[in-house]
Design an enzyme around this catalytic site. Structure first.
Site, short mmCIF file in Angstrom:
data_model
loop_
_atom_site.label_atom_id
_atom_site.label_comp_id
_atom_site.label_asym_id
_atom_site.label_seq_id
_atom_site.Cartn_x
_atom_site.Cartn_y
_atom_site.Cartn_z
N ASP A 1 38.10 42.06 49.87
CA ASP A 1 38.39 41.51 48.55
C ASP A 1 37.35 40.45 48.24
O ASP A 1 37.04 39.63 49.11
CB ASP A 1 39.79 40.87 48.56
CG ASP A 1 40.49 41.02 47.21
OD1 ASP A 1 39.79 41.09 46.19
OD2 ASP A 1 41.74 41.07 47.21
N HIS B 1 31.99 39.54 41.07
CA HIS B 1 33.37 39.17 41.45
C HIS B 1 33.85 39.90 42.69
O HIS B 1 34.91 39.58 43.21
CB HIS B 1 34.33 39.47 40.29
CG HIS B 1 34.17 38.50 39.15
ND1 HIS B 1 35.04 37.47 38.94
CD2 HIS B 1 33.22 38.39 38.20
CE1 HIS B 1 34.64 36.77 37.88
NE2 HIS B 1 33.53 37.32 37.42
#
Ligand code: ADQ
Length: 750
Positions: A375, A168
């Site tokens: 991110d 992720h």
């Protein structure tokens, strides 16, 4: 025999057990992973395996109830001791891997050997828990960096199991990754899976380079050979639960809350930030860019307020406590310098808010700042778009968020470049409504198209396939002059019935990032209007765009419109579109679903629907990946070209599949026949589809190619501005009134 299930495995369960004042309750876990997987878990036959949070203070009498509650949520707890949490979770996962994978190497814990040992032990513990619940046929899907060793541990114990792993967070450049003392173990751990998924192609690429650099393992066709078995690598950009956010955004109470938030802002615009407290989220630099904006534009102090919502996380890690102090000091300084009696520019709120309140804030915001230093994806950006039914609000997005590969209509910023970031925030605050709407409309379509359910389904479908081809089969599968211009103009000026046929994109306007952003400007409207008023002259706009698109932009002009390469035509002033042939081609649904699959697997690409075919655009895809995917798609489509009514066209970063024979040349032919042979043409076009009209014109006029590509016509106008200048010369009546030189040059040999 019981049905096979999906075993979802993540460090945290979707609920976390909290004990306060002797009372125990299970609350939703914070963070992007739990938020994204919650929806798919509710809809699938799955069991979720993970840590339930600190259960050490749960009263013995409360334990059975808690177990029942977890079981009813189809959650299997993996309890961890406080020491394990301190070393495995805070120490190694969040103290070493998290900063390293986000390129913040100065935040990596220096003394981490004992933490590494705990990391290994807890990964074993998770593998045991999975094994205890595994039934043959189940698919195991392991999530994120905390559990990178689990796939290999399980592969040893369950050689036949279908195991998937999804990361992720970013996978860093191999040059950064190889800093890690345990790089070999981590890579080998992940390679226990049949399918390893990433949010973006660049993370997959970095992982491939790391395999090559660290383990000397080449990746070919997205596949790694590991002796007798193989592992597949894939790109699966995570989505949000879009229907849930859309439904919440439509609730009257939420909309009323948004109205009240807006009313509270008065005449000031609201800039919003929503983040977990984390040094990767770029909170300090974001505040500094707000300060920079105020320094450059002092008058703006009364025009906006910046509301920053920060949900606390990882409070036991030192770097996180230090970050909070830094943010408080900075916000205090900005407010002390730029605040007035009645207003403060910065409002920081350290708390999680309810879903309803979050959605109301998204709806009330004029500008949303999502500016992480790094991110993996960032779900906040997607949630904001999903909540904007009004198509308002501007998203300012860091180019270092995985979401930037997909959300290409956002205003991008480099969070390390404070001056430009301040300018982009100002641009966002001043953005005209039409541009806001156009950008938001496209962003919403992207978020809706790839939601969390589709993401999970796509990964699981690929995982099932990867499990089926685990074992390597026998062989390894490998993978211009002024004089000439005057002559042309003289010739055209001599035409008694002039038909000017113009392509749009790349001819009259330069290419924009997406088709919706190639908006016509006032100068073009007046040029077309003046051309249409010229005696004995018809103006035809002949484009690959759809009827609705052309009607929306050019419907008010006295010109002829031809959509979808001339499949649909409409006379000047008429609303009556006529097709060239009847009915959509039989192969259209099958080709569309093929392209949908390719689009799902290629972030940044998109499909353009036509009644007569379909186009796959990959202009905004990372270049290497776009070319790879385009080549693979063309290969697949080769099989289809045996069909008599299908043809494949390679456009400019686009592949079009259309009905054969429905091309731009047909329009020229029809216009010629309708004029009983009197029409003479001037045609301008830039790409392969315009060649059909050039060919049809033959000796009945003049064809001019715009731009650098190859063409059958020997005349080239350099670019759209040169094309417009040429048309203005035509209007002016001849070459004698004209000044610019050298727009026309013979095209290069093909
Ligand atoms: P996170 O680092 O947790 O996720 P993100 O993707 O932005 O980051 O998700 C945060 C979630 O928390 C969002 O759903 C947001 O709505 C919620 N949230 C944040 N602040 C809140 C507040 N004050 N109140 C209520 N809710 C709040 C990790 C990776 C990401 C990746 C996801 C999913 O770091 O890059 O996108 O996993 O793969």
């Amino acid at each position: 025999m019981p049905e096979p299930r999906i075993l979802l495995v993540s460090n945290r369960l979707p609920v976390t057990v909290k004990t306060e004042h002797g009372k125990t309750k299970a609350v939703p876990s914070p963070g992007g992973l739990a938020t994204a997987l919650r929806g798919p878990h509710e809809q699938a036959d799955s069991l979720w395996i993970g840590w339930p949070g600190d259960t050490s203070r749960v009263e013995p009498a409360d334990r059975p109830g808690l177990e029942r509650q977890l079981a009813s949520l189809r959650c299997h707890p993996v309890p961890l001791s406080p020491t394990e949490v301190a070393h495995f979770y805070d120490g190694f996962s969040n103290g070493v891997l998290w900063p390293l994978y986000h390129y913040l190497t100065d935040k990596v814990e220096r003394e981490a050997w004992s933490n590494w040992r705990a990391y290994v032990e807890v990964n074993q513990k998770f593998a045991e828990a999975i094994q205890s619940r595994y039934r043959p046929g189940d698919m195991i899907w392991i999530h994120d960096y905390q559990l990178s060793l689990v796939p290999a541990i399980l592969r040893n114990r369950l050689p036949e199991a279908t195991i998937g792993f999804f990361l992720h967070i970013p996978f860093p450049s191999s040059e950064v990754f190889r800093i890690l003392p345990w790089r070999t173990e981590i890579l080998q751990g992940m390679l226990g899976a049949d399918l390893i998924g990433f949010h973006t192609y660049s993370y997959l690429h970095h992982f491939s380079r790391a395999l090559l650099h660290v383990l000397d393992l080449p990746v070919a066709d997205g596949m790694v050979r590991l002796g007798h078995r193989q592992a597949l690598l894939g790109v699966f950009p995570i989505g949000i639960d879009a229907p849930e956010f859309e439904a919440l955004a439509a609730e009257p109470a939420v909309q009323e809350d948004a109205r009240q938030i807006r009313a509270g802002n008065g005449p000031r615009q609201m800039i919003l930030g929503v983040d977990r407290l984390d040094y990767t989220k770029g909170l300090t630099r974001r505040l500094m860019s707000i300060e920079r904006l105020l320094e450059r534009e002092p008058a703006w102090r009364d025009r906006f307020r910046y509301v920053q919502l920060i949900v606390p996380s990882r409070e036991k890690v030192d770097a996180y406590a230090a970050l909070r102090r830094e943010l408080d000091e900075l916000a205090g300084r900005i407010n002390a310098t730029w605040g007035t009696i009645s207003s403060l520019p910065v409002h920081s709120l350290y708390r999680g808010v309810s879903r309803e309140r979050l959605v109301a804030l998204y709806q009330a915001a004029d500008v949303m700042l999502v500016t992480p230093l790094r991110d993996g994806m960032n779900l906040v950006a997607k949630e904001f778009a999903a909540c904007r039914h009004d198509e308002g609000g501007v998203l300012v997005l860091s180019e270092f968020a995985g979401a930037a590969a997909e959300l290409v209509e956002a205003l991008t910023v480099n969070p390390y470049d404070l001056d430009r970031m301040a300018l982009q925030i100002k641009r966002a605050l001043q953005m005209p409504d039409a541009e806001r709407q156009s950008r938001m409309r496209s962003l919403r379509a992207r978020v809706r198209g790839f939601d969390a359910h589709l993401w999970a389904a796509t990964f699981l479908e690929a995982l099932r396939a990867a499990g089926g081809q685990r074992l390597v089969p026998g062989a390894a599968p490998q993978v211009s002059d002024e004089a000439e211009l005057e002559k042309i103009l003289e010739r055209i000026l001599g035409f008694a019935h002039l038909h000017v046929v113009l392509d749009y994109d790349g001819t009259l306007v330069p290419f924009a990032d997406t088709p919706d952003l190639a908006i016509p400007d006032p100068d073009l409207f007046s040029l077309l209007q003046e051309l249409a008023a010229r005696p004995q002259t018809q103006i035809h706009l002949l484009s690959g765009r759809t009827r609705a698109g052309l009607e929306r932009w050019f419907g008010h002009l006295p010109i002829f419109l031809h959509a979808e390469h001339g499949f649909w035509s409409r006379a000047a002033g008429s609303r009556d579109w006529r097709p060239l042939m009847a009915g959509p081609p039989a192969w259209l649904p099958r080709i569309r679903s093929l392209l949908e699959k390719v689009t799902r697997e290629t972030p940044g690409s998109m499909i353009e629907e036509k009644s007569n075919g379909v186009v796959w655009h990959y202009r905004l895809v990372e270049p290497d990946f776009g070319h790879l995917r385009a080549a693979a798609l063309l290969q697949t489509l080769r099989k289809e070209t045996a069909q008599p009514d299908l043809e494949v066209l390679e456009g400019e970063k686009a592949i079009e599949i259309r009905r054969k024979g429905a091309h731009k040349g047909m329009v020229i032919q029809r216009l010629f026949e309708e004029s009983a042979g009197a029409a003479q043409f001037l045609a301008l076009g830039d790409d392969r589809t315009d060649e059909d009209m050039f060919q049809a014109i033959g000796a009945h006029g003049v064809a001019l190619h715009v731009g650098p590509g190859p063409s059958m016509t020997p005349y080239r106008l350099e670019n759209p501005p040169a094309a417009r200048a040429f048309l203005r010369r035509l209007l002016a009546g001849g070459p004698r009134n004209v000044h610019p030189k050298q727009e026309v040059s013979p095209t290069h040999e093909r």
